[in-house]
Design a protein around this motif. Sequence first.
Motif, mmCIF file in Angstrom:
data_model
loop_
_atom_site.group_PDB
_atom_site.id
_atom_site.type_symbol
_atom_site.label_atom_id
_atom_site.label_comp_id
_atom_site.label_asym_id
_atom_site.label_seq_id
_atom_site.Cartn_x
_atom_site.Cartn_y
_atom_site.Cartn_z
ATOM 1 N N GLU A 141 0.815 -1.213 0.000
ATOM 2 C CA GLU A 141 0.000 0.000 0.000
ATOM 3 C C GLU A 141 0.850 1.265 0.000
ATOM 4 O O GLU A 141 0.508 2.242 -0.661
ATOM 5 C CB GLU A 141 -0.956 -0.004 1.192
ATOM 6 C CG GLU A 141 -2.084 -0.998 1.036
ATOM 7 C CD GLU A 141 -3.005 -1.085 2.244
ATOM 8 O OE1 GLU A 141 -2.675 -0.513 3.321
ATOM 9 O OE2 GLU A 141 -4.063 -1.741 2.115
ATOM 10 N N GLY A 188 1.721 1.990 -3.558
ATOM 11 C CA GLY A 188 0.658 2.049 -4.554
ATOM 12 C C GLY A 188 0.359 0.719 -5.224
ATOM 13 O O GLY A 188 -0.066 0.705 -6.382
ATOM 14 N N GLN A 205 0.644 -0.027 -15.429
ATOM 15 C CA GLN A 205 1.446 0.883 -14.600
ATOM 16 C C GLN A 205 2.871 1.021 -15.121
ATOM 17 O O GLN A 205 3.656 1.804 -14.573
ATOM 18 C CB GLN A 205 1.480 0.378 -13.148
ATOM 19 C CG GLN A 205 0.137 0.397 -12.442
ATOM 20 C CD GLN A 205 0.234 -0.196 -11.050
ATOM 21 O OE1 GLN A 205 1.142 0.138 -10.282
ATOM 22 N NE2 GLN A 205 -0.689 -1.078 -10.720
#
Length: 147
Positions: free
Chosen positions: A29, A32, A76
Amino acid sequence: MKRAFSSDILNSFSDINQMLFKLAKKDAESNGLTVPQLKALYKISSHPDIGLVELAESLKLTNSTVSGVVDRLVQQGLIERQVPPHDRRSVTIRLSATGEEKLLAIVADESMLVKKLRIIEQLPEEELGQLLLIHQHILDILTSEEQ
């Protein structure tokens, strides 16, 4: 009278599993990512050009779950899909330059999980060897077909 350890054994594994997940979740977390994405990055880093099926097996997830994880990591820019020239029907996965940088940053920032694992690695080699051997024996028992 002999004490039954079944509950203690289950609780021990459960406690360790929960703590490992909490540490991995915090690391993921703060970068990301989800835990499966972070685990996939670590696995792909140590096994460049891994196939989707092999990645799913090593992460102990379904092919469809890993496919979604891979799709998001590609979006990503952290990993790349490649088609090997010798087998145009298969696809392999490797970290992109951005993915390598991200993983290096996670490790360099001394994530809490990495810190804890480094402390565990400082245990005497004999104890670590015994731990891994016992874990393998337990895994063998749990996965055997015998009753």
